[in-house]
Design a protein around this motif. Structure first.
Motif, short mmCIF file in Angstrom:
data_model
loop_
_atom_site.label_atom_id
_atom_site.label_comp_id
_atom_site.label_asym_id
_atom_site.label_seq_id
_atom_site.Cartn_x
_atom_site.Cartn_y
_atom_site.Cartn_z
N MET A 17 30.35 11.98 45.85
CA MET A 17 30.34 11.87 46.70
C MET A 17 29.26 11.84 48.00
N ALA A 18 29.04 12.95 48.32
CA ALA A 18 28.22 13.42 49.10
C ALA A 18 26.91 13.39 48.64
N GLY A 19 26.12 13.09 47.57
CA GLY A 19 25.22 13.00 47.43
C GLY A 19 24.79 11.68 47.60
N ILE A 36 18.95 14.03 41.98
CA ILE A 36 19.37 14.49 40.58
C ILE A 36 20.39 14.68 40.27
N GLU A 37 20.34 14.41 38.66
CA GLU A 37 22.40 14.54 38.69
C GLU A 37 22.36 15.25 36.80
N LYS A 38 23.12 16.26 35.80
CA LYS A 38 23.73 16.60 35.56
C LYS A 38 24.14 15.96 34.53
N GLY A 44 31.17 12.15 39.63
CA GLY A 44 31.14 13.09 38.98
C GLY A 44 33.37 13.02 39.79
N SER A 45 32.98 14.07 40.26
CA SER A 45 34.89 14.00 41.25
C SER A 45 35.76 12.43 41.68
N ALA A 46 34.66 11.60 42.60
CA ALA A 46 34.88 11.01 43.22
C ALA A 46 35.15 9.18 42.45
N GLY A 51 40.22 7.09 46.03
CA GLY A 51 39.51 6.30 46.85
C GLY A 51 40.05 6.20 47.75
N ILE A 52 41.51 7.35 48.42
CA ILE A 52 41.55 6.97 49.67
C ILE A 52 41.23 8.06 50.55
N PHE A 53 40.29 7.26 51.77
CA PHE A 53 39.20 7.91 52.54
C PHE A 53 40.33 7.52 53.58
N ALA A 193 39.20 18.05 38.04
CA ALA A 193 37.70 17.40 38.84
C ALA A 193 36.78 17.16 38.47
N ASN A 194 35.80 16.96 38.36
CA ASN A 194 34.29 16.60 36.79
C ASN A 194 33.99 17.68 36.49
N PRO A 195 33.61 17.76 34.87
CA PRO A 195 33.56 19.52 34.49
C PRO A 195 32.28 20.27 34.68
N GLY A 199 29.11 25.81 40.30
CA GLY A 199 28.46 26.41 41.49
C GLY A 199 27.05 26.73 41.76
N GLU A 200 26.23 25.72 40.51
CA GLU A 200 24.54 26.10 40.74
C GLU A 200 24.62 25.90 41.66
N GLY A 201 24.82 24.38 42.52
CA GLY A 201 23.80 24.04 44.23
C GLY A 201 24.27 25.74 45.03
N GLY A 412 29.61 18.64 51.06
CA GLY A 412 30.16 17.90 49.94
C GLY A 412 30.83 19.61 49.74
N GLY A 413 31.21 19.76 48.56
CA GLY A 413 32.13 20.63 48.08
C GLY A 413 31.16 21.83 47.51
N ASP A 414 29.65 22.21 48.35
CA ASP A 414 28.63 22.68 48.06
C ASP A 414 28.60 23.30 49.51
N GLY A 425 41.42 15.89 52.87
CA GLY A 425 40.85 14.75 52.89
C GLY A 425 39.57 15.45 51.92
N GLY A 426 39.26 15.34 51.41
CA GLY A 426 37.27 15.16 50.15
C GLY A 426 37.11 14.26 50.33
N LEU A 427 36.89 13.10 50.15
CA LEU A 427 36.32 11.91 50.50
C LEU A 427 35.24 12.63 51.49
N ALA A 428 35.95 12.71 52.47
CA ALA A 428 35.55 11.93 54.15
C ALA A 428 34.85 13.37 54.45
C1 LIG Z 1 42.14 13.13 40.56
C2 LIG Z 1 41.59 13.45 41.97
C3 LIG Z 1 41.93 12.79 42.48
C4 LIG Z 1 41.13 12.64 43.47
N1 LIG Z 1 41.22 11.86 45.18
C5 LIG Z 1 41.31 11.72 46.07
C6 LIG Z 1 40.84 10.40 47.33
O1 LIG Z 1 42.06 9.35 47.19
N2 LIG Z 1 40.83 11.03 48.30
C7 LIG Z 1 39.94 11.76 48.97
O2 LIG Z 1 39.68 12.06 49.71
N3 LIG Z 1 39.17 13.11 48.11
C8 LIG Z 1 40.16 12.59 46.54
N4 LIG Z 1 39.62 13.51 45.95
C9 LIG Z 1 38.98 14.62 46.13
C10 LIG Z 1 37.20 13.90 45.49
O3 LIG Z 1 37.18 12.70 45.22
C11 LIG Z 1 36.63 14.95 46.21
O4 LIG Z 1 36.30 15.69 47.07
C12 LIG Z 1 34.94 14.67 46.12
O5 LIG Z 1 34.58 13.42 45.08
C13 LIG Z 1 34.12 15.62 46.61
O6 LIG Z 1 32.77 14.97 46.69
P1 LIG Z 1 30.93 16.22 46.17
O7 LIG Z 1 30.30 15.07 46.39
O8 LIG Z 1 31.20 17.34 47.02
O9 LIG Z 1 31.37 16.32 44.83
P2 LIG Z 1 31.65 14.96 43.09
O10 LIG Z 1 31.89 13.93 43.89
O11 LIG Z 1 32.14 15.82 42.33
O12 LIG Z 1 29.96 14.97 42.68
C14 LIG Z 1 29.26 16.36 42.29
C15 LIG Z 1 28.15 15.81 41.56
O13 LIG Z 1 26.94 16.60 40.74
C16 LIG Z 1 27.21 16.97 39.92
N5 LIG Z 1 26.49 18.55 39.79
C17 LIG Z 1 26.99 19.08 39.43
N6 LIG Z 1 26.38 20.40 39.13
C18 LIG Z 1 24.84 19.88 39.01
C19 LIG Z 1 23.98 20.57 39.08
N7 LIG Z 1 24.04 21.53 38.52
N8 LIG Z 1 23.21 19.38 39.06
C20 LIG Z 1 22.81 18.24 39.28
N9 LIG Z 1 23.64 17.48 39.71
C21 LIG Z 1 25.53 18.34 39.07
C22 LIG Z 1 28.72 16.45 39.38
O14 LIG Z 1 28.04 15.85 37.73
C23 LIG Z 1 28.63 15.30 40.10
O15 LIG Z 1 28.40 14.38 39.50
C24 LIG Z 1 40.17 13.47 44.58
C25 LIG Z 1 39.94 14.22 43.62
C26 LIG Z 1 40.52 13.91 41.75
C27 LIG Z 1 39.52 14.51 41.01
#
Ligand SMILES: Cc1cc2nc3c(=O)[nH]c(=O)nc-3n(C[C@H](O)[C@H](O)[C@H](O)COP(=O)(O)OP(=O)(O)OC[C@H]3O[C@@H](n4cnc5c(N)ncnc54)[C@H](O)[C@@H]3O)c2cc1C
Length: 443
Positions: A17-19, A36-38, A44-46, A51-53, A193-195, A199-201, A412-414, A425-428
């Motif tokens: 989502m963030a990237g 660049i995606e692994k 990812g988790s998005a 999808g509630i923003f 979450a996505n597997p 923590g690599e970032g 995002g999560g990093d 909210g995580g998506l926001a």
């Molecule tokens: C079941 C579920 C329901 C959810 N529902 C909601 C919701 O309704 N509303 C809400 O606000 N939030 C929700 N969330 C949380 C939200 O999805 C996350 O907080 C958000 O997606 C985080 O965004 P991000 O970009 O930080 O990480 P992600 O979206 O997870 O993206 C991280 C990306 O980085 C990639 N990556 C990892 N390591 C590397 C590497 N070393 N090199 C390159 N790429 C790499 C991953 O493969 C992934 O594609 C939910 C999460 C889950 C699992």
């Protein structure tokens, strides 16, 4: 040594989502972006998310329920309208405004949003590359970050750009890091979450002198019933006990240990620190009918959370009276007599001495006294940890002295400390800070 050098305007590491939001935003403004995606797919988790923003409805609520760095919490809230406007421009807001916990939000078309971002990247001459990892950040003069070394099965490429954004989604996929940053009990947490986010970032940032907010033990997750098998995405919502805020939680000693009413995500956090990182979640018939069988998303059909939990291997019992509750608790390794004592005291206090309820209940403070009683053993599952790289409100990564590392951004999560013990909210967080990062990079 890599043979090839590729130049672009912005490098994004992680296509979630963030990237993708950062990449799409920058690309729409003319940037050539390399993402660049692994994994072998983006999202990812998005793409697993509901999808509630949404975000907190005021700075006060963000402080109370988000609990992180107020500057970062406020950055998310302030940029939320621009994010919604951008989603709307692409027809990706698909519901009316709805109440979500202590804020408001919209259902968005998350898959289309990510696709739109990828299309924008490609249209502007950039690329999303899959199954590629980043071995190291490339350094320039005065410690600046000037690019990355990207490793693919076909070889390594140095990608250089004025800005590099880390958006790999956090550290939750790594048991060792969960134990280090949250608690030893978190080593065995279920991962919801996505597997790939391991923590690599954060490690890439720390290797060039970034500060990691390692005192932040908070995480976003939900309480889950036991499952015969774990890992299937459909279980992530099906087995989550979102209604725990209306029930009571007891540890193995039969005692309450947190303010359950502030939300299931907070309850997950507090449960990690209890013996065996588990709790007995209790609710009565009133709560069952009103909350445990009703969807948290307006308009969606509800499911009987207890019945589904048991069907999939959960340990629980419907107890017609308190003696049956004692028997179930004892048989499950909890102190049943103490648990019922705690329940009786809580019920009495909610009626005659609410001010003495301890731990206090910030929101609903009502007795659980309508048999039958639903007792379910629950464990926390983590979606992402709130510790991460220190950033400022422009998404610039900070070093251990608090100074920005030139050329390095995170979102995002990093990014650490957006929340503390809480969640809004995580998506926001991911989208707003991703957009901020694109802006800081000049796009
Ligand atoms: C079941 C579920 C329901 C959810 N529902 C909601 C919701 O309704 N509303 C809400 O606000 N939030 C929700 N969330 C949380 C939200 O999805 C996350 O907080 C958000 O997606 C985080 O965004 P991000 O970009 O930080 O990480 P992600 O979206 O997870 O993206 C991280 C990306 O980085 C990639 N990556 C990892 N390591 C590397 C590497 N070393 N090199 C390159 N790429 C790499 C991953 O493969 C992934 O594609 C939910 C999460 C889950 C699992």
């Amino acid at each position: 040594m890599s043979a090839e050098v590729l130049e672009c305007d912005l490098i994004v590491v992680g296509a979630g989502m963030a990237g993708m939001s950062a990449a799409g935003r920058a690309a729409e403004n003319g940037a050539r972006v390399v993402v660049i995606e692994k994994a072998d797919h983006m999202g990812g988790s998005a793409i697993m998310s509901g999808g509630i923003f949404w975000t907190a409805s005021s700075a006060e609520k963000m402080a109370l329920y988000g609990g992180g760095d107020p500057v970062l919490g406020e950055a998310v809230r302030l940029h939320y309208p621009a994010a919604v406007a951008w989603l709307r421009k692409h027809d990706n807001v698909v519901s009316r405004a709805m109440k979500v916990l202590h804020g408001y939000g919209y259902q968005i078309d998350i898959v289309k949003h990510l696709d739109d971002c990828r299309d924008a990247v490609e249209k502007a001459g950039g690329n999303v590359v899959y199954e590629t990892s980043v071995g190291q950040l490339l350094r320039g003069p005065l410690g600046s970050v000037v690019g990355v070394r990207a490793d693919h099965i076909d070889g390594s490429v140095d990608v250089v750009a004025p800005a590099t954004l880390l958006t790999t989604g956090g550290y939750q996929g790594d048991a060792e890091l969960r134990a280090r940053y949250i608690h030893e009990n978190a080593r065995d947490l279920l991962v919801r979450a996505n597997p790939y986010s391991c923590g690599e970032g954060i490690a890439l940032g720390v290797a060039v002198g970034a500060h990691m907010t390692d005192k932040n033990r908070g995480f976003y997750g939900h309480l889950m019933s036991k499952a015969r098998v774990w890992g299937e995405e459909r279980f992530f919502t099906m087995l989550a006990q979102y209604h725990s805020e209306y029930g009571l939680l007891f540890n193995e000693q039969g005692l309450r240990f947190c303010d359950e009413s502030t939300g299931d995500h907070n309850n997950s956090y507090h449960t990690v620190f209890q013996s065996n990182a588990r709790a007995l979640l209790l609710w009565d018939r009133r709560v069952h009918e009103r909350y445990a069988t009703v969807s948290t998303i307006p308009g969606q059909p509800g499911i009987d959370k207890f019945a589904v939990a048991i069907e999939h291997g959960g340990e629980g019992a419907i107890c017609p009276d308190l003696s049956a509750l004692i028997r179930f608790a004892d048989a499950s390794g909890f102190d049943g007599s103490q648990l019922v004592e705690t329940l009786k005291e809580y019920n009495a206090n909610t009626i005659h001495a609410w001010e003495t309820v301890d731990p206090a209940r910030t929101e609903s403070c009502r007795p659980l006294d309508k048999p039958e009683f639903y007792a379910l053993i629950v464990r926390p599952a983590i979606t992402y940890g709130f510790g991460g790289l220190s950033i400022d409100s422009n998404a610039r990564v900070l070093d251990i002295h608090g100074a920005p590392i030139p050329g390095l951004l995170a979102a995002g999560g990093d990014a650490g400390d957006v929340y503390g013990v809480g969640y809004s909210g995580g998506l926001a967080v991911a989208m707003t800070l991703g957009m901020v990062a694109a802006g800081t990079a000049g796009w």
